[in-house]
Design an enzyme around this catalytic site. Structure first.
Site, PDB file in Angstrom:
ATOM      1  N   GLY A 266     -43.968  43.976 -27.172  1.00  0.00           N
ATOM      2  CA  GLY A 266     -42.791  43.877 -27.512  1.00  0.00           C
ATOM      3  C   GLY A 266     -42.897  42.421 -28.401  1.00  0.00           C
ATOM      4  O   GLY A 266     -43.604  42.062 -28.558  1.00  0.00           O
TER       5      GLY A 266
ATOM      6  N   ASP B 107     -45.531  35.250 -23.383  1.00  0.00           N
ATOM      7  CA  ASP B 107     -45.613  35.105 -22.301  1.00  0.00           C
ATOM      8  C   ASP B 107     -46.820  33.937 -22.786  1.00  0.00           C
ATOM      9  O   ASP B 107     -47.056  33.589 -21.346  1.00  0.00           O
ATOM     10  CB  ASP B 107     -46.041  36.669 -21.296  1.00  0.00           C
ATOM     11  CG  ASP B 107     -45.014  37.591 -21.771  1.00  0.00           C
ATOM     12  OD1 ASP B 107     -44.038  37.885 -21.392  1.00  0.00           O
ATOM     13  OD2 ASP B 107     -45.832  38.978 -21.759  1.00  0.00           O
TER      14      ASP B 107
ATOM     15  N   GLY C 113     -42.937  37.738 -18.011  1.00  0.00           N
ATOM     16  CA  GLY C 113     -43.316  36.691 -18.259  1.00  0.00           C
ATOM     17  C   GLY C 113     -45.228  37.176 -17.916  1.00  0.00           C
ATOM     18  O   GLY C 113     -46.344  37.086 -18.094  1.00  0.00           O
TER      19      GLY C 113
HETATM   20  O1  F6P Z   1     -45.205  40.623 -23.142  1.00  0.00           O
HETATM   21  C1  F6P Z   1     -43.548  40.876 -22.878  1.00  0.00           C
HETATM   22  C2  F6P Z   1     -42.430  40.753 -22.336  1.00  0.00           C
HETATM   23  O2  F6P Z   1     -41.114  40.711 -22.409  1.00  0.00           O
HETATM   24  C3  F6P Z   1     -42.585  40.783 -20.757  1.00  0.00           C
HETATM   25  O3  F6P Z   1     -42.733  39.217 -20.439  1.00  0.00           O
HETATM   26  C4  F6P Z   1     -42.207  41.651 -19.835  1.00  0.00           C
HETATM   27  O4  F6P Z   1     -42.693  41.598 -19.014  1.00  0.00           O
HETATM   28  C5  F6P Z   1     -42.434  42.761 -21.300  1.00  0.00           C
HETATM   29  O5  F6P Z   1     -42.350  42.455 -22.405  1.00  0.00           O
HETATM   30  C6  F6P Z   1     -41.401  43.474 -20.719  1.00  0.00           C
HETATM   31  O6  F6P Z   1     -41.380  44.908 -21.984  1.00  0.00           O
HETATM   32  P1  F6P Z   1     -40.606  45.090 -22.226  1.00  0.00           P
HETATM   33  O7  F6P Z   1     -39.916  45.339 -23.597  1.00  0.00           O
HETATM   34  O8  F6P Z   1     -41.325  47.119 -22.752  1.00  0.00           O
HETATM   35  O9  F6P Z   1     -39.120  46.342 -21.495  1.00  0.00           O
END
Ligand code: F6P
Length: 357
Positions: A11, A136, A179
């Protein structure tokens, strides 16, 4: 001439560009000659040899730009040893790309899963230097990750904005904060935004205690209550379930997230109007705040120093207010969670914040 590969994985977050710029500026200013290879969309670029040659000019003017100029993607660590749909061995393919381009070092900017893959590549013999990226702040071996403070800013602003409308309507509001499985972001944004109740995964909540906290405020004449709820928040009952039982529960789960389940329970039990706000990916978006610009630039410069000195197999980290190098093998696969006994939790409780426990 030394050849440096670089990729951003998982991410995205604010200050990825600032960190890469820091690495490149440090190397360019060392007086040695470098070539930079930017792999596109994370480890996928390394697997499929999809890269762009970069010059100093590519890193000019990106200190304040959010996102990543290289693109990012998730290649889950648990599937890294499985061949892709065309039967390609991903680990072998990454090594081939590295050797074909005669790289001297690969710089990985990533969170938990990405650091595991970085460690694997290091164990496979590649020269790796990594940087701790994630909103996070859950990476083991570093007190802080870049992106975190900027995300705290966004989440705090969301809670700030909710105050006026919550007050006008006399409502209970839930602000759901990202998070993943940890509560750092919710805890910090919750305190900064003056939330009355903070629910995080590390402290399972009792819905009765949450209701009590709302009712105590009501009796005191407070018109509204604001809850900062981590996306991974969990009730005491659910926390007792085995992994299998919890998975089964989620299969029949009708709420979009835990915040909506809480809203439903609070509305039914108190008769109060409850609203849910989810800032979502806004928390990862936009320009890095000044703290993250400085922090990521410093980490980038120190990563550059590791490359110059030939110190590989490390993540640059922040420990006890100093930037240090931490062996990848010591941090890979470990999660840094909020301890329920941490002083920040105790202090938040002294301020009257309820954790629903
Ligand atoms: O790890 C960063 C994060 O933003 C987390 O806080 C969240 O749970 C996840 O990535 C969301 O992931 P994606 O962008 O794949 O929806």
């Amino acid at each position: 001439m030394k050849r440096i590969g670089m990729l951003t994985s998982g991410g995205d977050c604010q200050a990825l560009n600032a960190a890469m710029r820091g690495v490149v500026k440090c190397l360019i200013n060392s007086g040695e000659q470098y070539e930079f290879y930017g792999f596109l969309n994370g480890y996928k670029g390394l697997i499929y040899s999809n890269f762009r040659m970069l010059t100093g000019a590519d890193f000019s003017g990106i200190l304040t730009r959010g996102g990543t100029i290289l693109g990012s993607s998730r290649v889950p660590f648990k599937t890294i040893r499985e061949p892709d749909e065309d039967g390609i061995d991903k680990v072998e393919a990454m090594k081939q790309t590295y050797y074909k381009l005669q790289l001297d070092c690969l710089v990985v900017l990533g969170g938990n899963g990405s650091q595991k893959t970085a460690n694997l590549l290091s164990e496979e013999g590649l020269n790796i230097v990594s940087l701790p990226k994630t909103i996070d702040n859950d990476l083991w071996g570093t007190d802080m990750t870049f992106g975190f403070q900027s995300a705290v800013d966004v989440a705090t602003t969301s809670i700030d904005y909710i105050h006026t409308t919550a007050d006008s309507h006399g409502r209970v509001f839930i602000v759901e904060v990202m998070g993943h499985k940890v509560g750092w972001l919710t805890l910090n944004a919750g305190i900064a935004g003056g939330a009355d109740i903070i629910l995080i995964p590390e402290i399972p909540y009792d819905i009765k205690k949450v209701i009590d906290a709302i009712e105590v405020r009501e009796k005191r004449g407070c018109r509204f209550t604001i809850l900062a709820v981590a996306e991974g928040a969990i009730s005491k009952e659910d926390a007792k379930l085995s992994k299998k039982e919890y998975k089964e529960k989620l299969q029949n789960y009708t709420f979009p997230s835990v915040s909506y389940e809480l809203a439903d329970q609070i509305q039914k039990k108190t008769g109060r109007e409850v609203r849910v706000t989810v800032p979502g990916h806004m928390q990862r978006g936009g320009a890095p705040d000044p703290y993250d610009r400085v922090f990521a630039s410093r980490l980038g410069a120190e990563a550059g120093q590791l490359i110059i000195k030939g110190h590989f197999g490390y993540m640059v980290a922040y420990k006890n207010r100093e930037i240090v190098k931490t062996p990848l093998k010591e941090i890979a696969g470990k999660l840094k969670t909020v301890s329920p006994d941490a002083s920040i939790i105790k202090e938040a409780k002294m301020l009257g914040i309820s954790f629903g426990d």
